[in-house]
Scaffold this motif. Sequence first.
Motif, PDB file in Angstrom:
ATOM      1  N   GLU A 127      19.538   9.549  15.137  1.00  0.00           N
ATOM      2  CA  GLU A 127      18.720   9.263  13.958  1.00  0.00           C
ATOM      3  C   GLU A 127      19.568   8.933  12.733  1.00  0.00           C
ATOM      4  OE1 GLU A 127      16.269  12.740  13.412  1.00  0.00           O
ATOM      5  OE2 GLU A 127      14.885  12.139  14.991  1.00  0.00           O
ATOM      6  N   ARG A 128      18.941   8.217  11.816  1.00  0.00           N
ATOM      7  CA  ARG A 128      19.437   7.980  10.455  1.00  0.00           C
ATOM      8  C   ARG A 128      20.891   7.492  10.384  1.00  0.00           C
ATOM      9  NH1 ARG A 128      15.630   9.372   6.845  1.00  0.00           N
ATOM     10  NH2 ARG A 128      13.871  10.471   7.761  1.00  0.00           N
ATOM     11  N   TYR A 151      16.417  19.211  19.831  1.00  0.00           N
ATOM     12  CA  TYR A 151      16.839  19.287  18.421  1.00  0.00           C
ATOM     13  C   TYR A 151      17.667  20.545  18.102  1.00  0.00           C
ATOM     14  CZ  TYR A 151      14.472  15.114  16.708  1.00  0.00           C
ATOM     15  OH  TYR A 151      14.118  13.811  16.485  1.00  0.00           O
ATOM     16  N   ASP A 183      19.161  15.463   9.133  1.00  0.00           N
ATOM     17  CA  ASP A 183      18.965  14.255   8.306  1.00  0.00           C
ATOM     18  C   ASP A 183      20.173  14.059   7.406  1.00  0.00           C
ATOM     19  OD1 ASP A 183      16.497  14.001   9.423  1.00  0.00           O
ATOM     20  OD2 ASP A 183      15.417  13.884   7.525  1.00  0.00           O
ATOM     21  N   GLU A 232      14.810  16.952   3.119  1.00  0.00           N
ATOM     22  CA  GLU A 232      15.247  16.073   4.220  1.00  0.00           C
ATOM     23  C   GLU A 232      15.330  14.651   3.711  1.00  0.00           C
ATOM     24  OE1 GLU A 232      12.374  16.415   7.419  1.00  0.00           O
ATOM     25  OE2 GLU A 232      13.843  17.525   8.581  1.00  0.00           O
ATOM     26  N   GLY A 252       8.312  17.466   9.794  1.00  0.00           N
ATOM     27  CA  GLY A 252       8.410  16.691  11.040  1.00  0.00           C
ATOM     28  C   GLY A 252       8.253  15.201  10.755  1.00  0.00           C
ATOM     29  N   TRP A 253       7.381  14.542  11.535  1.00  0.00           N
ATOM     30  CA  TRP A 253       7.158  13.103  11.347  1.00  0.00           C
ATOM     31  C   TRP A 253       6.007  12.849  10.376  1.00  0.00           C
ATOM     32  CZ3 TRP A 253      11.102  10.492  13.017  1.00  0.00           C
ATOM     33  CH2 TRP A 253      11.772  10.878  14.181  1.00  0.00           C
ATOM     34  N   GLN A 289       8.473   8.114   4.474  1.00  0.00           N
ATOM     35  CA  GLN A 289       9.567   9.061   4.205  1.00  0.00           C
ATOM     36  C   GLN A 289      10.821   8.286   3.833  1.00  0.00           C
ATOM     37  OE1 GLN A 289      11.014  11.219   7.634  1.00  0.00           O
ATOM     38  NE2 GLN A 289      11.446  13.055   6.419  1.00  0.00           N
TER      39      GLN A 289
HETATM   40  C1  DGJ Z   1      11.960  14.507   9.982  1.00  0.00           C
HETATM   41  C2  DGJ Z   1      13.222  13.751   9.870  1.00  0.00           C
HETATM   42  O1  DGJ Z   1      13.331  13.209   8.597  1.00  0.00           O
HETATM   43  C3  DGJ Z   1      13.291  12.673  10.913  1.00  0.00           C
HETATM   44  O2  DGJ Z   1      14.467  11.950  10.797  1.00  0.00           O
HETATM   45  C4  DGJ Z   1      13.175  13.339  12.241  1.00  0.00           C
HETATM   46  O3  DGJ Z   1      14.280  14.160  12.460  1.00  0.00           O
HETATM   47  C5  DGJ Z   1      11.910  14.163  12.332  1.00  0.00           C
HETATM   48  N1  DGJ Z   1      11.861  15.116  11.272  1.00  0.00           N
HETATM   49  C6  DGJ Z   1      11.786  14.882  13.642  1.00  0.00           C
HETATM   50  O4  DGJ Z   1      10.634  15.657  13.682  1.00  0.00           O
END
Ligand code: DGJ
Length: 350
Positions: A127-128, A151, A183, A232, A252-253, A289
Motif C-alpha cells: 500500500e501507499r 495486517y 500508512d 492515517e 479502515g476503508w 481519504q
Molecule cells: C486505511 C488505510 O489508510 C488504507 O491504506 C488501508 O490500510 C486500510 N486502512 C485497510 O483497512
Amino acid sequence: MEMMKYVNKLLLVAVVCVGLFPAQQLSAQKNKSFIPGEVWRDTDGNLINAHGGGLLYHKGTYYWYGEYKKGQTILPDWATWECYRTDVTGVGCYSSKDLLNWKFEGIVLPAVKDDPEHDLHTSKVLERPKVVYNKKTGKFVMWAHVESADYSKACAGVAVSDTPNGEFTYLGSFRPNDAMSRDQTVFVDDDGRAYQFYSSENNATMYISLLTDDYLKPSGRFTRNFIKESREAPAVFKHEGKYYMLSSGCSGWDPNIAEIAVADSIMGTWKTIGNPCTGPDADKTFYAQSTYVQPVMGKKGAYIALFDRWKKKDMEDSRYVWLPLFIEKGEITIPWHAKWDMSVFDKKKK
Ligand code: DGJ
C-alpha cells in the motif's frame, strides 16, 4: 445493383461498430477537466490504476505511482483477521505533463509470483507507495507499506531505480526505528533531507523519521507526533516556510473527517488546525481519504489534494478525488468541485 448492396452492408457494419465502441473513440480525446470520483482513463483509454498513490515531478514531467489493484477483491476472513484486499500486482506508474492526461509507463515494481515468503508475493499486501528523487545519488527511491494478509507485519519496504519509470529493484523491508509502520509517505525538504511519516504503535501515533542521506534507511532521528490521535493517510507539503500535514482518522476503508496540521519545524511540534474540506460531505472527506498533496509547478500557491474514494468490495474500481487546495493568510481550504481545471487557481477561492 449487387455492388450497391455490398456497399450498403459495409456502411451498416461501420455504423454498428461506431455505436458499439464509443468508449474507444472517447479515450482518444484529451481530458480537459478534473472530474472527482468519475472514471479516469489513461492515454490508451484504459482505467487509471494507481491507488494510495503519490506524485513526483522530475525534469518537466509528473509521475504518478500507486497500488495497481487487479482482479477480484478478496473479502475479509475475520477468523484470520485478513482484510479486504486484492492480490498484489505491483506498483503502477503513469506520466503526464499537465496532470490531466496520463500515459501508462508500466508496473515499475512487479509482484513476485513464485516465492510465497517474499514481501511482494501476490498473497501479501502493498500500500501507499511514494517515490522521491535523491539528487546526490541520482536514484529514484520508493517507500511503501508492506503487509501480510492479516495486517500484522506493519513494515516499510524500500526499492530503488535509476530512472523514474523503473524497473525498481526491491531492497527489502523492516520496521523503521523498531516501530510498526503502516500508512506512510515520504517528503523531501528544500535542503535535500528526506523524512518518512508513518502511522505507528498500531496506528495510534504518527512517527516522523529523518532518512539517511541516500534515502534508503531511517537515520535514527525520529519524533512521535499526534500521540494516541490515530491519524492515517498522511500527505505532507510545505508553503512559505511552514509544513502542513493532511491526514485522515482511522476507520479502515470507510471515510471519516480529514484534518490538517501545521508545524514550523518538520519534526514538530505539530498543531492541528481542523478540517480543510468544505462543501457537501466535507465531514466525510467527500467519501474519500487523503494520499498526497502536489504543488502545481509554475503556479505559485497552487496545490492539488489527492484522495482515494475506496470501493472496499471492488478495490480495483476505487476512484480518485483530486481537488484544488487553497491557502490564504494561513487558512487552508479544499472546497468540493464537481468539475474543475487549473483556471480555478486564477479566480478567487470559492
Ligand atoms: C486505511 C488505510 O489508510 C488504507 O491504506 C488501508 O490500510 C486500510 N486502512 C485497510 O483497512
